[in-house]
Design a protein around this motif. Structure first.
Motif, PDB file in Angstrom:
ATOM      1  N   ILE A  39     -94.365 119.650 -12.116  1.00 47.48           N
ATOM      2  CA  ILE A  39     -95.427 119.519 -11.817  1.00 47.48           C
ATOM      3  C   ILE A  39     -94.990 118.687 -11.028  1.00 47.48           C
ATOM      4  O   ILE A  39     -95.444 117.791 -11.353  1.00 47.48           O
ATOM      5  CB  ILE A  39     -96.326 120.510 -11.789  1.00 47.48           C
ATOM      6  N   ASN A  43     -95.619 120.008  -4.377  1.00 45.44           N
ATOM      7  CA  ASN A  43     -94.792 121.611  -5.219  1.00 45.44           C
ATOM      8  C   ASN A  43     -96.362 122.668  -3.976  1.00 45.44           C
ATOM      9  O   ASN A  43     -97.016 122.523  -4.300  1.00 45.44           O
ATOM     10  CB  ASN A  43     -95.199 122.141  -6.752  1.00 45.44           C
ATOM     11  N   CYS A  46     -99.738 123.705  -5.466  1.00 51.10           N
ATOM     12  CA  CYS A  46    -100.257 121.854  -5.955  1.00 51.10           C
ATOM     13  C   CYS A  46    -101.321 122.105  -4.973  1.00 51.10           C
ATOM     14  O   CYS A  46    -101.383 121.468  -3.784  1.00 51.10           O
ATOM     15  CB  CYS A  46     -99.411 121.310  -6.132  1.00 51.10           C
ATOM     16  N   PHE A  51    -102.537 122.292  -9.615  1.00 50.40           N
ATOM     17  CA  PHE A  51    -102.078 123.183  -9.707  1.00 50.40           C
ATOM     18  C   PHE A  51    -102.343 124.948  -9.750  1.00 50.40           C
ATOM     19  O   PHE A  51    -102.628 124.674 -10.659  1.00 50.40           O
ATOM     20  CB  PHE A  51    -100.553 123.410 -11.223  1.00 50.40           C
TER      21      PHE A  51
END
Length: 85
Positions: A39, A43, A46, A51
């Protein structure tokens, strides 16, 4: 036959960045598979350093898609959209 971790993930799934969550398919068994995800803060799932649950669900879905792609390639078929039952 190549092991699942020897394939580039983009060869196993139809999605392309930035939506790709899975980094690697690490295991493929008769009825299960395992994937790996690192992660990163960049991302799309995110938010403010956290996350989101939707990202985990997407990762699970992509692991299933990679498993399906791996099974298709292992019998020398082209990777296509498929639903595992």
């Amino acid at each position: 036959m190549m092991r699942p971790e020897e394939y580039e993930i983009l060869d196993l799934i139809l999605l392309r960045p930035p939506m790709v969550m899975i980094d690697q398919l690490t295991f493929s068994g008769e009825k299960s598979a395992k994937g790996r995800l690192f992660i990163k803060e960049s991302n799309v799932f995110c938010i403010e350093g956290q996350f989101q649950e939707a990202g985990l669900i997407e990762f699970i879905s992509q692991t299933a898609a990679a498993y399906s792609g791996y099974l298709q390639l292992s019998i020398q078929k082209k990777v296509k959209l498929d639903i595992l039952v």
